[in-house]
Design a protein around this motif. Structure first.
Motif, PDB file in Angstrom:
ATOM      1  N   ASP A 138       0.823  -1.204   0.000  1.00  0.00           N
ATOM      2  CA  ASP A 138       0.000   0.000   0.000  1.00  0.00           C
ATOM      3  C   ASP A 138       0.862   1.261   0.000  1.00  0.00           C
ATOM      4  OD1 ASP A 138       0.808  -0.682   2.587  1.00  0.00           O
ATOM      5  OD2 ASP A 138      -0.955   0.197   3.526  1.00  0.00           O
ATOM      6  N   HIS A 139       2.037   1.178   0.621  1.00  0.00           N
ATOM      7  CA  HIS A 139       2.969   2.311   0.612  1.00  0.00           C
ATOM      8  C   HIS A 139       3.571   2.478  -0.789  1.00  0.00           C
ATOM      9  CE1 HIS A 139       5.875   4.664   3.424  1.00  0.00           C
ATOM     10  NE2 HIS A 139       5.730   5.308   2.280  1.00  0.00           N
ATOM     11  N   VAL A 140       3.919   1.357  -1.428  1.00  0.00           N
ATOM     12  CA  VAL A 140       4.429   1.399  -2.804  1.00  0.00           C
ATOM     13  C   VAL A 140       3.364   1.998  -3.726  1.00  0.00           C
ATOM     14  CG1 VAL A 140       5.169  -0.016  -4.767  1.00  0.00           C
ATOM     15  CG2 VAL A 140       6.063  -0.498  -2.476  1.00  0.00           C
ATOM     16  N   ALA A 141       2.113   1.593  -3.561  1.00  0.00           N
ATOM     17  CA  ALA A 141       1.026   2.153  -4.373  1.00  0.00           C
ATOM     18  C   ALA A 141       0.947   3.663  -4.156  1.00  0.00           C
ATOM     19  CB  ALA A 141      -0.299   1.489  -4.029  1.00  0.00           C
ATOM     20  N   LEU A 194      -4.728  -5.251  -5.546  1.00  0.00           N
ATOM     21  CA  LEU A 194      -5.834  -4.405  -5.963  1.00  0.00           C
ATOM     22  C   LEU A 194      -6.335  -3.559  -4.797  1.00  0.00           C
ATOM     23  CD1 LEU A 194      -7.764  -6.868  -8.274  1.00  0.00           C
ATOM     24  CD2 LEU A 194      -6.372  -4.901  -8.953  1.00  0.00           C
ATOM     25  N   THR A 195      -6.388  -4.150  -3.620  1.00  0.00           N
ATOM     26  CA  THR A 195      -6.789  -3.407  -2.423  1.00  0.00           C
ATOM     27  C   THR A 195      -5.787  -2.293  -2.136  1.00  0.00           C
ATOM     28  OG1 THR A 195      -7.891  -5.345  -1.500  1.00  0.00           O
ATOM     29  CG2 THR A 195      -7.305  -3.594   0.046  1.00  0.00           C
ATOM     30  N   ALA A 196      -4.500  -2.590  -2.277  1.00  0.00           N
ATOM     31  CA  ALA A 196      -3.469  -1.574  -2.037  1.00  0.00           C
ATOM     32  C   ALA A 196      -3.621  -0.402  -2.997  1.00  0.00           C
ATOM     33  CB  ALA A 196      -2.080  -2.192  -2.165  1.00  0.00           C
ATOM     34  N   VAL A 197      -3.948  -0.691  -4.242  1.00  0.00           N
ATOM     35  CA  VAL A 197      -4.126   0.369  -5.225  1.00  0.00           C
ATOM     36  C   VAL A 197      -5.378   1.184  -4.918  1.00  0.00           C
ATOM     37  CG1 VAL A 197      -4.624   0.806  -7.661  1.00  0.00           C
ATOM     38  CG2 VAL A 197      -2.800  -0.766  -7.021  1.00  0.00           C
ATOM     39  N   CYS A 198      -6.401   0.543  -4.406  1.00  0.00           N
ATOM     40  CA  CYS A 198      -7.642   1.253  -4.052  1.00  0.00           C
ATOM     41  C   CYS A 198      -7.527   1.993  -2.725  1.00  0.00           C
ATOM     42  CB  CYS A 198      -8.812   0.273  -3.995  1.00  0.00           C
ATOM     43  SG  CYS A 198      -9.261  -0.363  -5.604  1.00  0.00           S
ATOM     44  N   GLU A 199      -6.619   1.544  -1.871  1.00  0.00           N
ATOM     45  CA  GLU A 199      -6.435   2.153  -0.555  1.00  0.00           C
ATOM     46  C   GLU A 199      -4.953   2.391  -0.290  1.00  0.00           C
ATOM     47  OE1 GLU A 199      -8.286  -0.574   2.154  1.00  0.00           O
ATOM     48  OE2 GLU A 199     -10.248  -0.357   1.212  1.00  0.00           O
ATOM     49  N   PRO A 200      -4.308   3.237  -1.114  1.00  0.00           N
ATOM     50  CA  PRO A 200      -2.867   3.450  -0.937  1.00  0.00           C
ATOM     51  C   PRO A 200      -2.559   4.232   0.331  1.00  0.00           C
ATOM     52  CG  PRO A 200      -3.734   5.003  -2.511  1.00  0.00           C
ATOM     53  CD  PRO A 200      -4.858   4.054  -2.180  1.00  0.00           C
ATOM     54  N   PHE A 210      10.064   7.802  -3.534  1.00  0.00           N
ATOM     55  CA  PHE A 210      11.036   6.756  -3.868  1.00  0.00           C
ATOM     56  C   PHE A 210      10.966   5.631  -2.848  1.00  0.00           C
ATOM     57  CE2 PHE A 210      12.637  10.860  -5.192  1.00  0.00           C
ATOM     58  CZ  PHE A 210      12.951  10.638  -6.523  1.00  0.00           C
ATOM     59  N   PHE A 211      11.367   4.434  -3.275  1.00  0.00           N
ATOM     60  CA  PHE A 211      11.536   3.321  -2.341  1.00  0.00           C
ATOM     61  C   PHE A 211      12.688   2.457  -2.802  1.00  0.00           C
ATOM     62  CE2 PHE A 211       8.206   2.058  -5.319  1.00  0.00           C
ATOM     63  CZ  PHE A 211       8.613   0.800  -5.759  1.00  0.00           C
ATOM     64  N   ASP A 223      18.654  -7.098   4.861  1.00  0.00           N
ATOM     65  CA  ASP A 223      19.344  -6.712   6.084  1.00  0.00           C
ATOM     66  C   ASP A 223      20.459  -7.721   6.374  1.00  0.00           C
ATOM     67  OD1 ASP A 223      18.147  -8.968   7.285  1.00  0.00           O
ATOM     68  OD2 ASP A 223      16.663  -7.774   8.380  1.00  0.00           O
ATOM     69  N   ALA A 224      21.109  -7.571   7.511  1.00  0.00           N
ATOM     70  CA  ALA A 224      22.241  -8.433   7.855  1.00  0.00           C
ATOM     71  C   ALA A 224      21.858  -9.912   7.935  1.00  0.00           C
ATOM     72  CB  ALA A 224      22.869  -7.977   9.174  1.00  0.00           C
ATOM     73  N   ASP A 225      20.577 -10.193   8.207  1.00  0.00           N
ATOM     74  CA  ASP A 225      20.108 -11.579   8.287  1.00  0.00           C
ATOM     75  C   ASP A 225      19.568 -12.094   6.958  1.00  0.00           C
ATOM     76  OD1 ASP A 225      20.693 -11.729  11.033  1.00  0.00           O
ATOM     77  OD2 ASP A 225      18.759 -10.797  11.530  1.00  0.00           O
ATOM     78  N   GLY A 226      19.622 -11.246   5.929  1.00  0.00           N
ATOM     79  CA  GLY A 226      19.126 -11.648   4.620  1.00  0.00           C
ATOM     80  C   GLY A 226      17.643 -11.407   4.406  1.00  0.00           C
ATOM     81  N   ASN A 227      16.980 -10.808   5.400  1.00  0.00           N
ATOM     82  CA  ASN A 227      15.554 -10.488   5.260  1.00  0.00           C
ATOM     83  C   ASN A 227      15.405  -9.176   4.501  1.00  0.00           C
ATOM     84  OD1 ASN A 227      14.681 -12.712   6.915  1.00  0.00           O
ATOM     85  ND2 ASN A 227      15.443 -11.535   8.660  1.00  0.00           N
ATOM     86  N   MET A 228      14.457  -9.135   3.577  1.00  0.00           N
ATOM     87  CA  MET A 228      14.263  -7.927   2.792  1.00  0.00           C
ATOM     88  C   MET A 228      13.590  -6.836   3.624  1.00  0.00           C
ATOM     89  SD  MET A 228      15.738  -8.535  -0.012  1.00  0.00           S
ATOM     90  CE  MET A 228      15.228  -7.173  -1.036  1.00  0.00           C
ATOM     91  N   GLN A 229      14.091  -5.627   3.457  1.00  0.00           N
ATOM     92  CA  GLN A 229      13.577  -4.448   4.140  1.00  0.00           C
ATOM     93  C   GLN A 229      13.252  -3.395   3.089  1.00  0.00           C
ATOM     94  OE1 GLN A 229      13.133  -4.512   7.511  1.00  0.00           O
ATOM     95  NE2 GLN A 229      13.876  -6.614   7.362  1.00  0.00           N
ATOM     96  N   ALA A 230      12.513  -2.373   3.477  1.00  0.00           N
ATOM     97  CA  ALA A 230      12.171  -1.296   2.558  1.00  0.00           C
ATOM     98  C   ALA A 230      12.516   0.044   3.177  1.00  0.00           C
ATOM     99  CB  ALA A 230      10.687  -1.341   2.217  1.00  0.00           C
ATOM    100  N   ALA A 231      13.070   0.932   2.352  1.00  0.00           N
ATOM    101  CA  ALA A 231      13.337   2.311   2.758  1.00  0.00           C
ATOM    102  C   ALA A 231      12.556   3.222   1.817  1.00  0.00           C
ATOM    103  CB  ALA A 231      14.832   2.610   2.666  1.00  0.00           C
ATOM    104  N   PHE A 232      11.802   4.140   2.376  1.00  0.00           N
ATOM    105  CA  PHE A 232      11.011   5.089   1.591  1.00  0.00           C
ATOM    106  C   PHE A 232      11.589   6.482   1.793  1.00  0.00           C
ATOM    107  CE2 PHE A 232       8.269   1.489   2.138  1.00  0.00           C
ATOM    108  CZ  PHE A 232       7.607   1.395   0.924  1.00  0.00           C
ATOM    109  N   SER A 233      11.574   7.278   0.722  1.00  0.00           N
ATOM    110  CA  SER A 233      12.167   8.619   0.766  1.00  0.00           C
ATOM    111  C   SER A 233      11.288   9.636   0.054  1.00  0.00           C
ATOM    112  CB  SER A 233      13.543   8.613   0.092  1.00  0.00           C
ATOM    113  OG  SER A 233      14.366   7.609   0.615  1.00  0.00           O
ATOM    114  N   LYS A 234      11.343  10.871   0.555  1.00  0.00           N
ATOM    115  CA  LYS A 234      10.594  11.967  -0.067  1.00  0.00           C
ATOM    116  C   LYS A 234      11.378  12.607  -1.204  1.00  0.00           C
ATOM    117  CE  LYS A 234       7.988  13.047   4.027  1.00  0.00           C
ATOM    118  NZ  LYS A 234       8.208  13.491   5.360  1.00  0.00           N
TER     119      LYS A 234
END
Length: 161
Positions: free
Chosen positions: A36-39, A99-105, A112-113, A118-129
């Motif tokens: 929803d943040h990406v949308a 579809l829900t994310a696009v309807c309720e972003p 930007f994202f 991360d250090a354990d190999g788990n995917m993380q997200a960084a968002f920027s203005k």
């Protein structure tokens, strides 16, 4: 139900972006938590004075693999760096969550994202203005998990857009 359908109808024109968000789901694990943040980011980009999605996912669809920076900027129908607006067709079949994310972003000012391990190999997200904040997020996290952070290389987006 009527309110949900109203949202769907008002945003039906944005179906292609739902496919973009879904495509990211398939490529990057944390997308479930942030689609929803990406949308919201994609909406912001389209509403800006420079309405380009700038997502490597559309070129990846076109070339069938992770694209190079040169490929995402090429003058092709699916380059959302070279062409304003949405790609000519959806790039996959989105699921209900997308579809829900696009309807309720998420209502955000982010433009930007960047997805990174991360250090354990788990995917993380960084968002920027801002682009400067985005570049700093890439610099800070591009080698966090010992990987390059697969994704939008052209804008330096790891698995970003």
């Amino acid at each position: 139900m009527i309110l949900f359908l109203g949202g769907v109808l008002r945003r039906l024109f944005f179906f292609h972006s739902g496919a973009l968000v879904f495509f990211l789901d398939a490529r990057v694990e944390p997308a479930d938590m942030v689609r929803d943040h990406v949308a919201g980011v994609f909406y912001n980009r389209l509403a800006s004075d420079r309405p380009y999605l700038e997502s490597d996912a559309t070129t990846a669809y076109e070339v069938g693999r992770e694209p190079t920076a040169e490929e995402v900027h090429a003058e092709t129908p699916y380059s959302t760096y070279a062409n304003a607006g949405l790609p000519p067709t959806p790039i996959c079949s989105p699921g209900i969550e997308s579809l829900t994310a696009v309807c309720e972003p998420t209502q955000t000012e982010d433009m930007f994202f960047y997805f990174y391990p991360d250090a354990d190999g788990n995917m993380q997200a960084a968002f920027s203005k801002t682009y400067e904040e985005h570049q700093q997020a890439i610099a800070d996290n591009s080698n966090a998990g010992g990987a390059d952070g697969s994704g939008d290389a052209a804008a330096g987006e790891g698995a970003a857009a």
